[in-house]
Motif scaffolding. Sequence first.
Motif, PDB file in Angstrom:
ATOM      1  N   PRO A 219       0.829  -1.204   0.000  1.00  0.00           N
ATOM      2  CA  PRO A 219       0.000   0.000   0.000  1.00  0.00           C
ATOM      3  C   PRO A 219       0.868   1.260   0.000  1.00  0.00           C
ATOM      4  O   PRO A 219       1.841   1.349   0.752  1.00  0.00           O
ATOM      5  CB  PRO A 219      -0.791  -0.117   1.314  1.00  0.00           C
ATOM      6  CG  PRO A 219      -0.753  -1.567   1.657  1.00  0.00           C
ATOM      7  CD  PRO A 219       0.562  -2.079   1.159  1.00  0.00           C
ATOM      8  N   GLY A 220       0.542   2.205  -0.857  1.00  0.00           N
ATOM      9  CA  GLY A 220       1.252   3.473  -0.900  1.00  0.00           C
ATOM     10  C   GLY A 220       0.359   4.601  -0.414  1.00  0.00           C
ATOM     11  O   GLY A 220      -0.446   4.418   0.493  1.00  0.00           O
ATOM     12  N   ARG A 221       0.497   5.764  -1.039  1.00  0.00           N
ATOM     13  CA  ARG A 221      -0.375   6.890  -0.728  1.00  0.00           C
ATOM     14  C   ARG A 221      -0.735   7.586  -2.034  1.00  0.00           C
ATOM     15  O   ARG A 221       0.130   7.859  -2.866  1.00  0.00           O
ATOM     16  CB  ARG A 221       0.295   7.891   0.209  1.00  0.00           C
ATOM     17  CG  ARG A 221       0.546   7.371   1.611  1.00  0.00           C
ATOM     18  CD  ARG A 221       0.767   8.507   2.591  1.00  0.00           C
ATOM     19  NE  ARG A 221      -0.439   9.311   2.742  1.00  0.00           N
ATOM     20  CZ  ARG A 221      -0.501  10.433   3.480  1.00  0.00           C
ATOM     21  NH1 ARG A 221       0.579  10.860   4.100  1.00  0.00           N
ATOM     22  NH2 ARG A 221      -1.633  11.101   3.566  1.00  0.00           N
ATOM     23  N   ALA A 222      -2.019   7.850  -2.213  1.00  0.00           N
ATOM     24  CA  ALA A 222      -2.459   8.566  -3.413  1.00  0.00           C
ATOM     25  C   ALA A 222      -1.942  10.004  -3.363  1.00  0.00           C
ATOM     26  O   ALA A 222      -1.512  10.501  -2.314  1.00  0.00           O
ATOM     27  CB  ALA A 222      -3.982   8.548  -3.487  1.00  0.00           C
ATOM     28  N   ALA A 223      -1.982  10.674  -4.508  1.00  0.00           N
ATOM     29  CA  ALA A 223      -1.521  12.058  -4.571  1.00  0.00           C
ATOM     30  C   ALA A 223      -2.301  12.913  -3.573  1.00  0.00           C
ATOM     31  O   ALA A 223      -3.531  12.872  -3.518  1.00  0.00           O
ATOM     32  CB  ALA A 223      -1.697  12.597  -5.986  1.00  0.00           C
ATOM     33  N   HIS A 224      -1.581  13.668  -2.778  1.00  0.00           N
ATOM     34  CA  HIS A 224      -2.202  14.513  -1.746  1.00  0.00           C
ATOM     35  C   HIS A 224      -1.383  15.788  -1.600  1.00  0.00           C
ATOM     36  O   HIS A 224      -0.197  15.826  -1.905  1.00  0.00           O
ATOM     37  CB  HIS A 224      -2.279  13.769  -0.402  1.00  0.00           C
ATOM     38  CG  HIS A 224      -0.949  13.291   0.085  1.00  0.00           C
ATOM     39  ND1 HIS A 224      -0.318  12.162  -0.428  1.00  0.00           N
ATOM     40  CD2 HIS A 224      -0.110  13.790   1.026  1.00  0.00           C
ATOM     41  CE1 HIS A 224       0.838  11.982   0.187  1.00  0.00           C
ATOM     42  NE2 HIS A 224       0.989  12.952   1.064  1.00  0.00           N
ATOM     43  N   ALA A 225      -2.046  16.831  -1.144  1.00  0.00           N
ATOM     44  CA  ALA A 225      -1.387  18.129  -1.009  1.00  0.00           C
ATOM     45  C   ALA A 225      -0.354  18.094   0.107  1.00  0.00           C
ATOM     46  O   ALA A 225      -0.578  17.534   1.181  1.00  0.00           O
ATOM     47  CB  ALA A 225      -2.426  19.207  -0.724  1.00  0.00           C
ATOM     48  N   VAL A 226       0.783  18.706  -0.155  1.00  0.00           N
ATOM     49  CA  VAL A 226       1.807  18.895   0.869  1.00  0.00           C
ATOM     50  C   VAL A 226       1.571  20.271   1.486  1.00  0.00           C
ATOM     51  O   VAL A 226       1.471  21.269   0.758  1.00  0.00           O
ATOM     52  CB  VAL A 226       3.211  18.826   0.241  1.00  0.00           C
ATOM     53  CG1 VAL A 226       4.288  19.082   1.294  1.00  0.00           C
ATOM     54  CG2 VAL A 226       3.429  17.463  -0.405  1.00  0.00           C
ATOM     55  N   PRO A 227       1.460  20.385   2.803  1.00  0.00           N
ATOM     56  CA  PRO A 227       1.102  21.665   3.420  1.00  0.00           C
ATOM     57  C   PRO A 227       2.257  22.667   3.439  1.00  0.00           C
ATOM     58  O   PRO A 227       2.687  23.150   4.492  1.00  0.00           O
ATOM     59  CB  PRO A 227       0.696  21.257   4.845  1.00  0.00           C
ATOM     60  CG  PRO A 227       1.518  20.044   5.119  1.00  0.00           C
ATOM     61  CD  PRO A 227       1.619  19.308   3.801  1.00  0.00           C
ATOM     62  N   VAL A 228       2.777  22.962   2.254  1.00  0.00           N
ATOM     63  CA  VAL A 228       3.916  23.872   2.130  1.00  0.00           C
ATOM     64  C   VAL A 228       3.715  24.727   0.891  1.00  0.00           C
ATOM     65  O   VAL A 228       3.303  24.218  -0.157  1.00  0.00           O
ATOM     66  CB  VAL A 228       5.248  23.087   2.006  1.00  0.00           C
ATOM     67  CG1 VAL A 228       6.389  23.998   1.575  1.00  0.00           C
ATOM     68  CG2 VAL A 228       5.599  22.420   3.324  1.00  0.00           C
ATOM     69  N   GLU A 229       3.977  26.015   0.990  1.00  0.00           N
ATOM     70  CA  GLU A 229       4.136  26.858  -0.188  1.00  0.00           C
ATOM     71  C   GLU A 229       5.633  26.990  -0.409  1.00  0.00           C
ATOM     72  O   GLU A 229       6.340  27.609   0.384  1.00  0.00           O
ATOM     73  CB  GLU A 229       3.502  28.229   0.007  1.00  0.00           C
ATOM     74  CG  GLU A 229       3.687  29.125  -1.213  1.00  0.00           C
ATOM     75  CD  GLU A 229       3.247  30.556  -0.949  1.00  0.00           C
ATOM     76  OE1 GLU A 229       3.355  31.373  -1.885  1.00  0.00           O
ATOM     77  OE2 GLU A 229       2.816  30.855   0.162  1.00  0.00           O
ATOM     78  N   LEU A 230       6.126  26.380  -1.477  1.00  0.00           N
ATOM     79  CA  LEU A 230       7.563  26.315  -1.714  1.00  0.00           C
ATOM     80  C   LEU A 230       7.983  27.484  -2.597  1.00  0.00           C
ATOM     81  O   LEU A 230       7.591  27.590  -3.761  1.00  0.00           O
ATOM     82  CB  LEU A 230       7.920  24.976  -2.368  1.00  0.00           C
ATOM     83  CG  LEU A 230       9.402  24.637  -2.484  1.00  0.00           C
ATOM     84  CD1 LEU A 230      10.096  24.703  -1.125  1.00  0.00           C
ATOM     85  CD2 LEU A 230       9.578  23.257  -3.085  1.00  0.00           C
TER      86      LEU A 230
END
Length: 331
Positions: A219-230
């Motif tokens: 099991p992996g992780r689906a695409a999700h937002a990273v809580p960072v403005e880079l």
Amino acid sequence: MRVLHTPTRLGAALLAAAALHGAPAAAADEPGWTAAPAAGRPGTPRPYFYLAGAAGAVLEDRLTLANPGDRERTLTLRGADAYNTPDGALAVRPAGEGAAVAADAGSGAGSWISFGAAATVKVPPHTRAVVPFTVTVPPAAAPGDHPAAVVATEAGHEAAVRVHLRVGGPTLAALTVEDVAVHGSGSSAVIRYALVNRGNVAVAPELAVRAEGRFGEAPGRAAHAVPVELLPGRRVELSEPWPGAPALDRVDLTLTATAPGAAPATARATAWLLPGGTAARLGTGLLALGTLAMAALLLVRTRRTRRERSPEPPATAAAPAPEPELTGASR
């Protein structure tokens, strides 16, 4: 270094103290006054400043200072560079830091902001003051985003409001993901990685995790937002839980980072996932086994050497033959 408070991702909403009505509170150590962009239209609050223009342009905007208290406030205003801390938070440079530090923070856009004669403002009780400022973009300024903030200070209390400044010209959204590693296993597993903004505009990354174990796909992780403005040119080191990680397996991990307008970036790593304490017990067992094997090898070699060095027994001397008796002698 002052860490900015960012309720939202790209665009950053309010970074510190807000306007008197309708905006979120700034921080637990509220100084008793607030700073926010002046409303663009009557009754329409703005969460941050957005300014755009060509290199060499002079841009203008206004800051509102609200004093709801019962005594006069004397506030000092300045511009500052905004940047990402190593863990991804947004921050501004303190006043008085040298050029070398400012250069590390980004383009130095904080120095483009000027309040002129209004750098110190007295705000009477129960009053709002609207203070104009200018942003003078250097003629040689590079295209793209130049993160900055306006900072109000009184008696050690600061409020910083984001200035999202874009200089006209070609823009590039690009990022890479690097240094992938896994710590722990099973429900306690954590993925650590770094994101680097290789472009000239701020990005809001998303991350997807794919895992392939020796016993099949994990099991992996689906695409999700990273809580960072880079922000442009910045590198941040992040971690996130991986609750679906196997408890015991050798896993090939692939991380894919994406952002609007940017090509997907991937990084791979291989990790042994072992139950808690298993690695230590396995290492101890292998060490003990190796020690026994070495001792047995030394014993065999010692015995072989002794056999090779043992002297051969001396040969038995032959008994002398009896002398013959003479016969036929005269008497």
